[in-house]
Design a protein around this motif. Structure first.
Motif, PDB file in Angstrom:
ATOM      1  N   LEU A   3       0.833  -1.213   0.000  1.00 20.08           N
ATOM      2  CA  LEU A   3       0.000   0.000   0.000  1.00 20.08           C
ATOM      3  C   LEU A   3       0.863   1.257   0.000  1.00 20.08           C
ATOM      4  CD1 LEU A   3      -3.011  -0.459   2.450  1.00 20.08           C
ATOM      5  CD2 LEU A   3      -2.945  -0.720  -0.023  1.00 20.08           C
ATOM      6  N   PRO A   5       0.292   4.997   0.762  1.00 21.18           N
ATOM      7  CA  PRO A   5      -0.728   5.930   1.252  1.00 21.18           C
ATOM      8  C   PRO A   5      -0.711   7.229   0.448  1.00 21.18           C
ATOM      9  CG  PRO A   5       0.588   5.067   3.060  1.00 21.18           C
ATOM     10  CD  PRO A   5       1.289   4.673   1.793  1.00 21.18           C
ATOM     11  N   ARG A   9      -1.260  10.500   4.623  1.00 16.93           N
ATOM     12  CA  ARG A   9      -1.688   9.311   5.357  1.00 16.93           C
ATOM     13  C   ARG A   9      -0.505   8.380   5.641  1.00 16.93           C
ATOM     14  NH1 ARG A   9      -5.879  10.242   1.870  1.00 16.93           N
ATOM     15  NH2 ARG A   9      -7.929  10.577   2.823  1.00 16.93           N
ATOM     16  N   THR A  73      -8.685   4.177  10.113  1.00 19.18           N
ATOM     17  CA  THR A  73      -9.569   3.162   9.557  1.00 19.18           C
ATOM     18  C   THR A  73      -8.803   1.842   9.505  1.00 19.18           C
ATOM     19  OG1 THR A  73     -10.528   4.859   8.151  1.00 19.18           O
ATOM     20  CG2 THR A  73     -10.930   2.586   7.504  1.00 19.18           C
ATOM     21  N   GLU A  74      -9.481   0.793   9.909  1.00 22.37           N
ATOM     22  CA  GLU A  74      -8.866  -0.539   9.808  1.00 22.37           C
ATOM     23  C   GLU A  74      -8.769  -0.964   8.361  1.00 22.37           C
ATOM     24  OE1 GLU A  74     -10.083  -4.154  11.954  1.00 22.37           O
ATOM     25  OE2 GLU A  74     -10.939  -2.733  13.386  1.00 22.37           O
ATOM     26  N   ILE A  75      -7.726  -1.660   8.030  1.00 16.85           N
ATOM     27  CA  ILE A  75      -7.553  -2.131   6.670  1.00 16.85           C
ATOM     28  C   ILE A  75      -6.801  -3.457   6.750  1.00 16.85           C
ATOM     29  CG2 ILE A  75      -5.372  -0.879   6.286  1.00 16.85           C
ATOM     30  CD1 ILE A  75      -6.420  -0.164   3.535  1.00 16.85           C
ATOM     31  N   SER A  76      -7.191  -4.417   5.912  1.00 19.61           N
ATOM     32  CA  SER A  76      -6.456  -5.686   5.959  1.00 19.61           C
ATOM     33  C   SER A  76      -5.755  -5.919   4.631  1.00 19.61           C
ATOM     34  CB  SER A  76      -7.400  -6.853   6.297  1.00 19.61           C
ATOM     35  OG  SER A  76      -8.037  -7.345   5.159  1.00 19.61           O
ATOM     36  N   ILE A  84      -4.952   2.795   8.782  1.00 20.51           N
ATOM     37  CA  ILE A  84      -4.506   3.880   7.911  1.00 20.51           C
ATOM     38  C   ILE A  84      -5.107   5.163   8.458  1.00 20.51           C
ATOM     39  CG2 ILE A  84      -6.342   3.497   6.178  1.00 20.51           C
ATOM     40  CD1 ILE A  84      -4.047   4.166   4.062  1.00 20.51           C
ATOM     41  N   ARG A  86      -4.332   9.814   9.048  1.00 22.99           N
ATOM     42  CA  ARG A  86      -3.583  11.024   8.716  1.00 22.99           C
ATOM     43  C   ARG A  86      -2.391  11.153   9.669  1.00 22.99           C
ATOM     44  NH1 ARG A  86      -5.426  13.804   4.055  1.00 22.99           N
ATOM     45  NH2 ARG A  86      -7.586  13.268   3.773  1.00 22.99           N
ATOM     46  N   GLU A  87      -1.310  11.746   9.196  1.00 24.84           N
ATOM     47  CA  GLU A  87      -0.160  11.950  10.074  1.00 24.84           C
ATOM     48  C   GLU A  87      -0.553  12.788  11.293  1.00 24.84           C
ATOM     49  OE1 GLU A  87       3.010  14.398   8.698  1.00 24.84           O
ATOM     50  OE2 GLU A  87       4.476  13.525  10.080  1.00 24.84           O
TER      51      GLU A  87
END
Lengths: 96, 96, 96, 96, 96, 96, 96
Positions: A3, A5, A9, A73-76, A84, A86-87
């Motif tokens: 990924l 970002p 992000r 947000t969760e992401i797999s 994932i 924002r900084e």
């Protein structure tokens, strides 16, 4: 990490920190509503200032960071769970 | 302190101030909904202006500060409790 | 005053003004929901414009000012009660 | 007027306008939810643009102005009632 | 018109347009929640950009305009009813 | 079109698109909560950037566009129904 | 794709990713409230910075992207379902 970002992000892998008490005994951090610790897995190119310039992220891959428990947000990805966000959702870098 | 705050965040260690009454007797500050006093433990590099420049923080490590009782987020580092918040959540520096 | 306000904050000491009626009789201002009068005790360095420059405060220590009754935060310093608020919460300077 | 408004604030003294009907008869303006007419008593130095420059007010002492009935804050100075509000709460200047 | 609007405000006199149907018969526009047509009676000098410059209005006295039915504030001047609103509340100029 | 939209507004005439299914049969688009297709009838001069410059619209008269079903305001001109909305309410141009 | 998105909008075709578990078995992603994967079909010219310059999009046609499940608006073009959304609704590009 496959990924990449976008904007400012970051992809973070949560880690379960062991806390050391004053007396020196390690206790797992159980029911506390505390910020979460994680490792930066991937970082976006940065966000744009209002004049259109890129603001470079202050974190880099491999940094240990602290972030809000309910941020992002969760992401797999390939069976692994990541966050994932924002900084600006990151509170601090954990130094070594 | 092994935490390096990001942006304009600061790590603060709350202190329990002793208040001196007009008559000169020290009383602990008990049930009052007053701002909190603390010591700056770590300071971030500063936030970005809308044009992308860094705005340097006005506080430094060791400063005694006043901040809102409900500002920021609790964080525990090696068994010690701290608060992490934005510099804009700090009201004032307590001079010596 | 040992407090040094941050940004555009000011420390104000509320004063109880005596109002003079048209007929010349002094009456204490009792139950009215009117703005509050106070004296500036300490002034911060000013806030940053969106481009990062400091905007200097227009008030100075010793100024008599008018501010909203519900503006700012109570703070007690060495047994005395003060208010700390943003300069933008101040309505006007009371001339002599 | 001993009040010197801050930023882009103005002090206004409400006036009760007499309205002239088409047929030429004067009627007092009673129960209508219309904007209020007033006279500018004092004007602040102006507000700051986002780049920190002062934007000079367009109204001056003595101007007759129209403003929203629920704009601003009541304030009493030496027994007289005034309103203090932002210049942006003023709709128009009433020409002579 | 003795009102000089401030900033980007305009004074508008509502007009009751007659609508022409496709078949050529004029019908008054009765119960519809449509935008309102009016004539510009007076125009302010324009609003300030974020850098403090004046942005000149695009409408002028005498223009026929379309605006939202619930935009602006009613105002009566010498027995006549007008609306005062921001130029941004105007949708379009009606060409001749 | 006798309407000249102000700022970045556009006048749009809704069209009822016929959708072609995968199998090649045309079906009217009935009860779906989908974006609306329309034709640009008139375009304003563009909106101002925060520094006061005009940002030219990217659409022109005659363009087929897609916009949100609930965007903008209905307006009737000489017996015809149109929509007036901001250019930012338009999602896309439909190419030929 | 005959749609040309406006500003920083993108047209995305959702794809149903097969997830690979740690043990190597593929499982369809069923009831999870996870972000959605899709392919970029069309990209707008970019949005304007506050000073009026175009900020070019970071994604291009053909990119695999991750976006919020509830971002954007459904749109059907020639019988195919797509999503149209702002580039800022995209979380990341999926690398190959």
């Amino acid at each position: 990490m496959k990924l990449k970002p976008l904007e400012d992000r970051v992809v973070v892998k949560a880690v379960a920190p062991m806390e050391k008490t004053k007396g020196g005994i390690y206790l797992p951090d159980t029911a506390k509503e505390k910020p979460q610790e994680g490792e930066i897995i991937a970082v976006g190119p940065g966000k744009h200032s209002s004049t259109g310039d890129i603001i470079k992220p202050a974190v880099k891959k491999g940094d240990r960071v602290i972030y809000g428990k309910y941020s992002g947000t969760e992401i797999s990805v390939e069976g692994e769970e990541y966050m994932i966000m924002r900084e600006s959702d990151l509170y601090a870098i954990v130094g070594k």
